[in-house]
Enzyme design. Sequence first.
Site, mmCIF file in Angstrom:
data_model
loop_
_atom_site.group_PDB
_atom_site.id
_atom_site.type_symbol
_atom_site.label_atom_id
_atom_site.label_comp_id
_atom_site.label_asym_id
_atom_site.label_seq_id
_atom_site.Cartn_x
_atom_site.Cartn_y
_atom_site.Cartn_z
ATOM 1 N N SER A 127 29.652 50.976 35.886
ATOM 2 C CA SER A 127 28.462 50.129 35.764
ATOM 3 C C SER A 127 27.251 51.054 35.723
ATOM 4 C CB SER A 127 28.361 49.205 36.987
ATOM 5 O OG SER A 127 27.058 48.664 37.108
ATOM 6 N N TYR B 248 28.407 48.355 46.162
ATOM 7 C CA TYR B 248 28.749 48.328 44.733
ATOM 8 C C TYR B 248 28.343 49.626 44.048
ATOM 9 C CZ TYR B 248 29.297 46.296 40.026
ATOM 10 O OH TYR B 248 29.678 46.028 38.724
HETATM 11 N N1 LIG Z 1 29.713 41.002 34.869
HETATM 12 C C1 LIG Z 1 28.847 42.011 34.891
HETATM 13 O O1 LIG Z 1 27.620 41.864 34.801
HETATM 14 C C2 LIG Z 1 29.366 43.425 35.024
HETATM 15 C C3 LIG Z 1 28.483 44.488 34.818
HETATM 16 C C4 LIG Z 1 28.956 45.788 34.941
HETATM 17 C C5 LIG Z 1 30.277 46.003 35.288
HETATM 18 N N2 LIG Z 1 31.091 44.933 35.483
HETATM 19 C C6 LIG Z 1 32.467 45.211 35.880
HETATM 20 O O2 LIG Z 1 33.366 44.658 34.960
HETATM 21 C C7 LIG Z 1 34.589 44.351 35.633
HETATM 22 C C8 LIG Z 1 35.003 42.929 35.313
HETATM 23 O O3 LIG Z 1 33.981 42.061 35.707
HETATM 24 P P1 LIG Z 1 33.980 40.512 35.327
HETATM 25 O O4 LIG Z 1 32.563 40.060 35.297
HETATM 26 O O5 LIG Z 1 34.860 40.273 34.140
HETATM 27 O O6 LIG Z 1 34.665 39.906 36.631
HETATM 28 P P2 LIG Z 1 35.748 38.713 36.783
HETATM 29 O O7 LIG Z 1 35.718 38.304 38.209
HETATM 30 O O8 LIG Z 1 35.527 37.654 35.742
HETATM 31 O O9 LIG Z 1 37.121 39.449 36.472
HETATM 32 C C9 LIG Z 1 37.810 40.196 37.404
HETATM 33 C C10 LIG Z 1 39.240 39.731 37.409
HETATM 34 O O10 LIG Z 1 39.964 40.550 38.318
HETATM 35 C C11 LIG Z 1 40.863 39.722 39.031
HETATM 36 N N3 LIG Z 1 41.184 40.369 40.299
HETATM 37 C C12 LIG Z 1 40.420 40.446 41.418
HETATM 38 N N4 LIG Z 1 41.076 41.111 42.384
HETATM 39 C C13 LIG Z 1 42.270 41.452 41.866
HETATM 40 C C14 LIG Z 1 43.391 42.140 42.375
HETATM 41 N N5 LIG Z 1 43.399 42.628 43.631
HETATM 42 N N6 LIG Z 1 44.471 42.317 41.576
HETATM 43 C C15 LIG Z 1 44.476 41.833 40.303
HETATM 44 N N7 LIG Z 1 43.442 41.152 39.764
HETATM 45 C C16 LIG Z 1 42.348 40.984 40.530
HETATM 46 C C17 LIG Z 1 40.137 38.401 39.209
HETATM 47 O O11 LIG Z 1 41.057 37.331 39.458
HETATM 48 C C18 LIG Z 1 39.415 38.265 37.875
HETATM 49 O O12 LIG Z 1 40.191 37.534 36.928
HETATM 50 C C19 LIG Z 1 34.326 44.635 37.117
HETATM 51 O O13 LIG Z 1 34.761 45.939 37.428
HETATM 52 C C20 LIG Z 1 32.820 44.579 37.213
HETATM 53 O O14 LIG Z 1 32.314 45.343 38.284
HETATM 54 C C21 LIG Z 1 30.680 43.662 35.359
#
Ligand SMILES: NC(=O)c1ccc[n+]([C@@H]2O[C@H](COP(=O)([O-])OP(=O)(O)OC[C@H]3O[C@@H](n4cnc5c(N)ncnc54)[C@H](O)[C@@H]3O)[C@@H](O)[C@H]2O)c1
Length: 261
Positions: A151, A165
Amino acid sequence: MSYLDRFGLEGKVALVSGGGGAIGSAIAGALAAAGARVVVADVTEERAQAAAEAIRATGADVLGLGADVTQEADCERIVAATVERFGRLDIIVNAVGGGAGKVLFDAQEYPRDAWDWIMELNVRSTLLATQAAVREMIREGHGGAVVNISSVRADLGINAGYSAYVAAKGAISSLTRQWATEWAKHGIRVNAIRPTFVDTPQVAMLLGDPAFKAGIVSRIPLGRVGDTDDMTGPVVFLASDAAAFITGQVLGVDGGLTATQ
Ligand SMILES: NC(=O)c1ccc[n+]([C@@H]2O[C@H](COP(=O)([O-])OP(=O)(O)OC[C@H]3O[C@@H](n4cnc5c(N)ncnc54)[C@H](O)[C@@H]3O)[C@@H](O)[C@H]2O)c1
């Protein structure tokens, strides 16, 4: 082989950890569209199956699995299931993580349980899934690609209670460089993308605050937050042979945000 074939993933097998999530499911779909056979693993099995079903509907070969990737045994199991179904493993994308918006605390009071949860969700999940996948890639002996999701918060502070984070994403960026260094001898490349805010349910509450969103958008030269489709091209590229000489890189996918800092 045409020049453009290097950007495709024909013949490759990809495991997407967290592939039922907002960004993970978009990435899983893109990897399949680029020609990979895909395994979608998620702790919420219904999400994994829903994402797999959507990909299957496009005619691609896909397997959905429930797994908690903070548990070593589950990581071993999904890698074994991948090999049993598709015969090999070439790519792992780690899309488990986030949680920041749920645990916002002043840095001087940041509670240890919230800290541990964020580190488990982001760092331990990436560590254990990658270890299991890379052990298999090394065993198979044909190299591979790891793509992590860091990120912009790995590099930029934010005045919004993000201590755990930023530490977790800093670790993901550092591990990306460390693993690239260690696993190059096995032909395994390790890269990451580094998004700014992506319009997903995880950050809906933060982005739902018009003043907060306006503040974020005003600092992004391209004038908007990201969407999940913005994440897919960079990940497919980093996973593909077109990126054969790229490893240890953390690619900003941030509308130019960090270019301004
Ligand atoms: N959304 C944003 O603004 C953003 C920005 C920068 C980085 N990110 C990163 O992108 C990645 C995905 O984010 P997102 O917004 O799609 O989140 P999300 O919550 O939609 O997706 C994460 C998925 O991981 C699954 N998960 C959680 N714990 C788990 C485990 N122990 N084992 C297996 N699966 C597990 C959840 O069920 C979920 O489906 C993350 O690393 C997040 O930090 C997101």
